[in-house]
Scaffold this active site. Sequence first.
Site, PDB file in Angstrom:
ATOM      1  N   LYS A 179     -12.184  -2.175   6.839  1.00 53.83           N
ATOM      2  CA  LYS A 179     -11.334  -3.118   7.566  1.00 53.83           C
ATOM      3  C   LYS A 179     -11.763  -3.141   9.034  1.00 53.83           C
ATOM      4  O   LYS A 179     -12.187  -4.140   9.548  1.00 53.83           O
ATOM      5  CB  LYS A 179      -9.858  -2.723   7.463  1.00 53.83           C
ATOM      6  CG  LYS A 179      -9.385  -2.444   6.027  1.00 53.83           C
ATOM      7  CD  LYS A 179      -8.946  -3.684   5.278  1.00 53.83           C
ATOM      8  CE  LYS A 179      -8.846  -3.458   3.773  1.00 53.83           C
ATOM      9  NZ  LYS A 179      -7.779  -2.581   3.338  1.00 53.83           N
ATOM     10  N   TRP A 235       0.827  -1.214   0.000  1.00 51.72           N
ATOM     11  CA  TRP A 235       0.000   0.000   0.000  1.00 51.72           C
ATOM     12  C   TRP A 235       0.855   1.256   0.000  1.00 51.72           C
ATOM     13  O   TRP A 235       0.509   2.255  -0.638  1.00 51.72           O
ATOM     14  CB  TRP A 235      -0.991  -0.002   1.160  1.00 51.72           C
ATOM     15  CG  TRP A 235      -1.985  -1.119   1.041  1.00 51.72           C
ATOM     16  CD1 TRP A 235      -2.132  -2.183   1.886  1.00 51.72           C
ATOM     17  CD2 TRP A 235      -2.955  -1.316   0.000  1.00 51.72           C
ATOM     18  NE1 TRP A 235      -3.125  -3.017   1.439  1.00 51.72           N
ATOM     19  CE2 TRP A 235      -3.649  -2.513   0.290  1.00 51.72           C
ATOM     20  CE3 TRP A 235      -3.312  -0.599  -1.154  1.00 51.72           C
ATOM     21  CZ2 TRP A 235      -4.675  -3.004  -0.528  1.00 51.72           C
ATOM     22  CZ3 TRP A 235      -4.329  -1.094  -1.967  1.00 51.72           C
ATOM     23  CH2 TRP A 235      -4.995  -2.275  -1.649  1.00 51.72           C
ATOM     24  N   ASP A 256      -1.865   6.510   6.332  1.00 55.63           N
ATOM     25  CA  ASP A 256      -2.919   5.622   5.860  1.00 55.63           C
ATOM     26  C   ASP A 256      -3.139   4.606   6.980  1.00 55.63           C
ATOM     27  O   ASP A 256      -2.290   3.756   7.220  1.00 55.63           O
ATOM     28  CB  ASP A 256      -2.470   4.935   4.560  1.00 55.63           C
ATOM     29  CG  ASP A 256      -3.432   3.825   4.117  1.00 55.63           C
ATOM     30  OD1 ASP A 256      -4.516   3.674   4.717  1.00 55.63           O
ATOM     31  OD2 ASP A 256      -3.079   3.112   3.144  1.00 55.63           O
TER      32      ASP A 256
HETATM   33  C1  PLP Z   1      -7.266  -2.062   1.962  1.00 59.13           C
HETATM   34  C2  PLP Z   1      -6.234  -1.020   2.055  1.00 59.13           C
HETATM   35  C3  PLP Z   1      -6.158   0.027   1.113  1.00 59.13           C
HETATM   36  C4  PLP Z   1      -7.067   0.119  -0.095  1.00 59.13           C
HETATM   37  O1  PLP Z   1      -8.343   0.470   0.254  1.00 59.13           O
HETATM   38  P1  PLP Z   1      -9.437   0.738  -0.896  1.00 59.13           P
HETATM   39  O2  PLP Z   1     -10.645   1.088  -0.103  1.00 59.13           O
HETATM   40  O3  PLP Z   1      -9.595  -0.521  -1.676  1.00 59.13           O
HETATM   41  O4  PLP Z   1      -8.945   1.851  -1.725  1.00 59.13           O
HETATM   42  C5  PLP Z   1      -5.180   0.980   1.308  1.00 59.13           C
HETATM   43  N1  PLP Z   1      -4.344   0.945   2.353  1.00 59.13           N
HETATM   44  C6  PLP Z   1      -4.386  -0.043   3.265  1.00 59.13           C
HETATM   45  C7  PLP Z   1      -3.423  -0.042   4.408  1.00 59.13           C
HETATM   46  C8  PLP Z   1      -5.335  -1.056   3.149  1.00 59.13           C
HETATM   47  O5  PLP Z   1      -5.376  -2.049   4.056  1.00 59.13           O
END
Ligand code: PLP
Length: 362
Positions: free
Chosen positions: A197, A101, A173
Amino acid sequence: MRVINFNPGPAGLPLPALERARDELIDFQGSGMSVMEHSHRGKEYEAVHDETISLLTELLGIPDTHQVLFLTGGASQQFAQVPMNFLHPGTSADYLMTGVWSEKAYDEARIVGQARIAATTVGPDKRYVRVPGQGELQLDPRAAYVHLTSNNTLYGTQWHTWPEVGSVPLIADMSSDFMWKPTDVSRFAFLYAGAQKNLGPSGVLIAVARKDFIAQGRRDIPKIFRYSLHAENNSLYNTPPTLAIYLCRNVLAWMKEQGGLAGMEARNRQKGELLYRSLDANAGFYRAPVERESRSFMNVVFHLPTPELDATFVAEAKKAGMVGLKGHRISGGIRASLYNAVSVDDVRALVSFLEEFARKKG
Ligand SMILES: *Cc1c(COP(=O)(O)O)cnc(C)c1O
């Protein structure tokens, strides 16, 4: 009958939050319609919107300097939107590379402007098994911001102490560990997390932004991409994902009942310790590749002696009522995602299953 859900995302939601949604679905608070059929400018939805923001503010202890935003497009859109807003012409941003990511975030920043890798823990096999220490960071004191991924969903690593970045704004993030424990949000100029998540369904992204930082964002980008525009409009500039925000409200109310973020942390630590202790005790059979100090409490990654045994493990776990354990195609093996909605008993069930499996096949 509900299964035990170890999905990495979208992930399991707490049953009380779903039951509340079921009970309120057809006729929301006597209004004769569901919450998703209401105008986003009406008083019924507005109350849900504001309650979600106040629960976030209360549980996270968000100070007055910061503001909650509801955005769409997921974390992937923020990979582009962050540099669009904060990477002013002639400046450069620092990225801390700890997994897939962060690589994606960095790639997007490079399309928008200048970005550099201030640290990376990528191994010769292209995998990541730890996060960097402070001494490994080569920070640019004039950087527009420093970006990190707090929890690396695929590789199962997690930052356990935030890096010191001086006066440079820190951006994170937090998609896969948002609200897993109390967090000092004042350390961050901007943090963001897709809800699917650790917090709710897909469709909404939650950001916590320092007001003066987003106010200085670039103005030479389309309005819809400006964080300041969404902040000025309390995330109601355009139609927000009302149903997703409503479901986050239900999950947040459940989290508050469970003792807030201190309660989440206690559960999450207990869960992670149970599982890692069992993996370590059976280290002849299970191999957990992540270095101890970087182990994630959210995504626990391990391997069996062969890929065939990995597959048998996943299939037999499914028969025992446990789903979502197959590792990501890039990292392989097994991944158990232990987000907030997963209970200590769920992890106990996994631990007895994996100990029995090692006895039978080891
Ligand atoms: C799942 C995830 C993403 C991507 O999320 P989307 O909603 O599919 O854009 C980005 N960063 C992390 C750390 C993730 O676990």
